[in-house]
Scaffold this motif. Structure first.
Motif, PDB file in Angstrom:
ATOM      1  N   VAL A  87      -4.538  -1.244  -5.226  1.00 16.07           N
ATOM      2  CA  VAL A  87      -3.741  -0.457  -6.022  1.00 16.07           C
ATOM      3  C   VAL A  87      -2.155  -0.937  -4.803  1.00 16.07           C
ATOM      4  O   VAL A  87      -2.362  -0.853  -3.793  1.00 16.07           O
ATOM      5  CB  VAL A  87      -3.758   1.097  -5.196  1.00 16.07           C
ATOM      6  N   ASP A  88      -1.334  -0.916  -5.864  1.00 18.36           N
ATOM      7  CA  ASP A  88       0.359  -0.997  -4.728  1.00 18.36           C
ATOM      8  C   ASP A  88       0.666   0.115  -3.978  1.00 18.36           C
ATOM      9  O   ASP A  88       1.292   0.903  -5.445  1.00 18.36           O
ATOM     10  CB  ASP A  88       1.200  -2.144  -5.595  1.00 18.36           C
ATOM     11  N   LEU A  89       0.335   0.326  -2.856  1.00 19.57           N
ATOM     12  CA  LEU A  89       0.860   1.334  -2.093  1.00 19.57           C
ATOM     13  C   LEU A  89       2.129   1.568  -2.242  1.00 19.57           C
ATOM     14  O   LEU A  89       2.718   2.526  -2.128  1.00 19.57           O
ATOM     15  CB  LEU A  89       0.781   1.337  -1.001  1.00 19.57           C
ATOM     16  N   ARG A  90       2.962   0.516  -2.237  1.00 25.25           N
ATOM     17  CA  ARG A  90       5.118   0.552  -2.336  1.00 25.25           C
ATOM     18  C   ARG A  90       5.276   1.572  -3.736  1.00 25.25           C
ATOM     19  O   ARG A  90       6.034   2.245  -3.771  1.00 25.25           O
ATOM     20  CB  ARG A  90       5.370  -0.428  -2.458  1.00 25.25           C
ATOM     21  N   SER A  91       4.465   1.659  -4.997  1.00 21.71           N
ATOM     22  CA  SER A  91       4.323   1.305  -6.074  1.00 21.71           C
ATOM     23  C   SER A  91       4.060   3.313  -6.182  1.00 21.71           C
ATOM     24  O   SER A  91       4.295   3.978  -6.918  1.00 21.71           O
ATOM     25  CB  SER A  91       4.190   1.215  -7.584  1.00 21.71           C
ATOM     26  N   ARG A  92       3.090   3.191  -5.243  1.00 26.34           N
ATOM     27  CA  ARG A  92       3.170   5.057  -4.887  1.00 26.34           C
ATOM     28  C   ARG A  92       3.788   6.074  -4.288  1.00 26.34           C
ATOM     29  O   ARG A  92       3.744   7.053  -4.076  1.00 26.34           O
ATOM     30  CB  ARG A  92       0.670   5.110  -4.804  1.00 26.34           C
ATOM     31  N   ARG A  93       4.138   5.540  -3.639  1.00 27.52           N
ATOM     32  CA  ARG A  93       4.878   5.959  -2.102  1.00 27.52           C
ATOM     33  C   ARG A  93       5.969   6.648  -2.930  1.00 27.52           C
ATOM     34  O   ARG A  93       6.688   6.317  -4.381  1.00 27.52           O
ATOM     35  CB  ARG A  93       5.775   5.214  -1.319  1.00 27.52           C
ATOM     36  N   GLN A  94       6.596   8.180  -2.424  1.00 23.72           N
ATOM     37  CA  GLN A  94       7.793   8.880  -3.267  1.00 23.72           C
ATOM     38  C   GLN A  94       9.233   7.640  -2.742  1.00 23.72           C
ATOM     39  O   GLN A  94       8.892   7.248  -1.767  1.00 23.72           O
ATOM     40  CB  GLN A  94       7.922  10.192  -2.926  1.00 23.72           C
TER      41      GLN A  94
END
Length: 103
Positions: A86-93
């Protein structure tokens, strides 16, 4: 002299006995489910299962038994699933680059 006789005498081999772990499991079943476990019937069933297993082992070849064991292990063990990345950057608001002005 009596002690000598007792020491020399070997205990008679039992076909099946209830181990401490089995006895604890039976007690747990009785307490949790309010059942009464017949120990004689349990031992009879254990002896029957042991006899059935020895009969099976005598009738088969070791290679055949090994192949069956290997097959049952392969069916039991599930293949390892690759973890999902999971790409954490894409999940951040998304945040604005500047802080809002204080009120």
């Amino acid at each position: 002299m009596i002690r000598r006789i007792i020491r020399k005498r070997r205990p008679a081999p039992t076909l099946a006995g209830i181990s401490l772990e089995e006895e604890l499991a039976l007690i747990r079943v009785e307490l949790m489910y309010g059942l009464r476990v017949n120990r004689e019937a349990y031992l009879r069933r254990k002896v029957d299962e042991r006899n059935e297993m020895t009969t099976r082992m005598r009738e088969r070849e070791p290679a055949e038994m090994l192949a069956d064991l290997r097959g049952s292990l392969e069916r039991t063990v599930q293949p390892t699933v690759q973890p999902t990345v999971v790409d954490l950057r894409s999940r951040r608001q998304s945040r604005p680059h500047q802080d809002p002005e204080p009120a």
